[in-house]
Design an enzyme around this catalytic site. Structure first.
Site, PDB file in Angstrom:
ATOM      1  N   ASP A 188       0.838  -1.335  -0.108  1.00 48.19           N
ATOM      2  CA  ASP A 188      -0.012   0.036   0.004  1.00 48.19           C
ATOM      3  C   ASP A 188       0.992   1.248  -0.044  1.00 48.19           C
ATOM      4  O   ASP A 188       1.168   1.816   0.988  1.00 48.19           O
ATOM      5  CB  ASP A 188      -1.002  -0.079   1.348  1.00 48.19           C
ATOM      6  CG  ASP A 188      -1.805   1.255   1.229  1.00 48.19           C
ATOM      7  OD1 ASP A 188      -1.704   2.100   0.489  1.00 48.19           O
ATOM      8  OD2 ASP A 188      -3.108   1.018   1.833  1.00 48.19           O
ATOM      9  N   HIS A 193       1.085   8.004   4.142  1.00 41.37           N
ATOM     10  CA  HIS A 193       1.644   7.083   5.096  1.00 41.37           C
ATOM     11  C   HIS A 193       3.024   7.294   5.181  1.00 41.37           C
ATOM     12  O   HIS A 193       3.770   6.715   6.198  1.00 41.37           O
ATOM     13  CB  HIS A 193       0.965   5.630   5.052  1.00 41.37           C
ATOM     14  CG  HIS A 193      -0.108   5.472   4.927  1.00 41.37           C
ATOM     15  ND1 HIS A 193      -0.993   5.849   5.918  1.00 41.37           N
ATOM     16  CD2 HIS A 193      -1.038   4.818   3.731  1.00 41.37           C
ATOM     17  CE1 HIS A 193      -2.224   5.604   5.469  1.00 41.37           C
ATOM     18  NE2 HIS A 193      -2.425   5.001   3.941  1.00 41.37           N
ATOM     19  N   ILE A 208      -0.063   9.282   8.821  1.00 37.35           N
ATOM     20  CA  ILE A 208      -0.671   8.292   9.866  1.00 37.35           C
ATOM     21  C   ILE A 208      -0.398   7.077   9.176  1.00 37.35           C
ATOM     22  O   ILE A 208      -0.087   6.771   8.045  1.00 37.35           O
ATOM     23  CB  ILE A 208      -2.194   8.622   9.593  1.00 37.35           C
ATOM     24  CG1 ILE A 208      -2.543   8.452   8.138  1.00 37.35           C
ATOM     25  CG2 ILE A 208      -2.343  10.387  10.077  1.00 37.35           C
ATOM     26  CD1 ILE A 208      -4.218   8.482   7.996  1.00 37.35           C
ATOM     27  N   GLY A 211      -4.714   2.061   8.104  1.00 38.28           N
ATOM     28  CA  GLY A 211      -5.944   1.579   8.929  1.00 38.28           C
ATOM     29  C   GLY A 211      -5.671   0.019   8.719  1.00 38.28           C
ATOM     30  O   GLY A 211      -5.851  -0.663   9.952  1.00 38.28           O
TER      31      GLY A 211
END
Length: 285
Positions: A188, A193, A208, A211
């Site tokens: 990903d 990120h 961040i 998830g």
């Protein structure tokens, strides 16, 4: 409108071959924090090829990375700005245990599009099968800010009644400062990120955590704490992403076991238990 719901829902599914090996599984497990302590026999089941078993959430990255979260945005009828995209929820149904090495056929399609008013929600479905039959089904709920309001179906509510009483078990898991950088190597590559400037454009003070990394860390905690470390007992796993995690924080994972299932809630310790995962259920044998 960047989203043409009728065109997207009518599009032919995309089918392709995926494959993975023990190195991919080990990298994923390390990306969700496995391997501490490095010589712990329970951790070696995640990191040592001669003992390797596969945490079911590996299905979200097997073969090609994130399960349509980015690739699904290139489906017919979908044209959106990646900076306005958030992963809203994820579910996996396991049809049988995932082998450490495999080749399978993945079929991807947009299963639903919902109009939430100020946003649109895409449900991206990936069904995976090998020569022995179905392996798993992934559903990713993708939240696209600013793309609602065309009068479409609002869709079902993912909200559950909060678990009753105090949790039976609570564990804490530290998120490494470099956790997102390691996790993204499983496929990903969303710059949200890793790239501080991109994160600011998207409205965050810094990059961040994925998830799906929190998702994997949480399932591992449930398996290790309540299922005796037996990954084959997991039958399904669903969550709603309720808030962000920043690398370096601590996850507080609360569990309410019941017959055949576990309700889970996850929060960020350092931000006054800000919600991270909600409406989370692990079904098991």
């Amino acid at each position: 409108m960047p989203i043409d719901a009728a065109k997207a829902l009518a599009a032919e599914p995309r089918t392709g071959e995926i494959s993975w090996n023990s190195k991919d599984v080990q990298l994923y497990h390390l990306g969700i924090g496995a391997g501490l302590p490095a010589t712990d026999p329970d951790e070696l089941r995640y990191t040592l090829e001669s003992r390797l078993h596969v945490l079911p959430s590996f299905a979200t990255v097997a073969g090609s990375g994130s399960p349509g979260v980015i690739s699904g945005l290139s489906m017919p009828g979908i044209e959106v700005d990646l900076a306005r995209v958030l992963h809203g929820g994820q579910s996996i149904v396991l049809h049988r245990p995932i082998p450490a090495t495999g080749t399978a056929t993945a079929t991807n399609r947009i299963a639903a599009i919902y109009d939430k008013g100020k946003a649109a929600v895409l449900v991206l479905r990936t069904e995976v099968a090998d020569t022995d039959g179905p392996l798993w089904t992934n559903d990713s709920q993708i939240f696209i800010k600013g793309e609602g309001g065309w009068g479409g179906d609002r869709g079902p509510s993912a909200r559950l009644e909060p678990p009753a009483g105090h949790p039976d078990r609570t564990v804490e898991r530290s998120v490494r400062e470099d956790q997102a950088l390691l996790y993204r190597l499983s496929g990903d590559w969303n710059p949200l990120h890793a790239d501080p400037e991109f994160a600011k454009v998207a409205g965050f003070e810094r990059p961040i955590l994925h998830g799906l990394c929190t998702y994997g860390m949480t399932l591992k905690a449930v398996v290790d704490t309540l299922l005796g470390g037996d990954v084959t007992r997991v039958r399904s796993y669903v969550t709603r992403f309720a808030g962000v995690v920043y690398p370096g924080e601590t996850l507080r994972i609360r569990m309410w076991p019941a017959e055949g299932s576990v309700r889970v809630a996850v929060s960020a310790v350092e931000r006054d238990d800000a919600p991270v995962l909600a409406d989370t259920v692990v079904e098991h044998t």
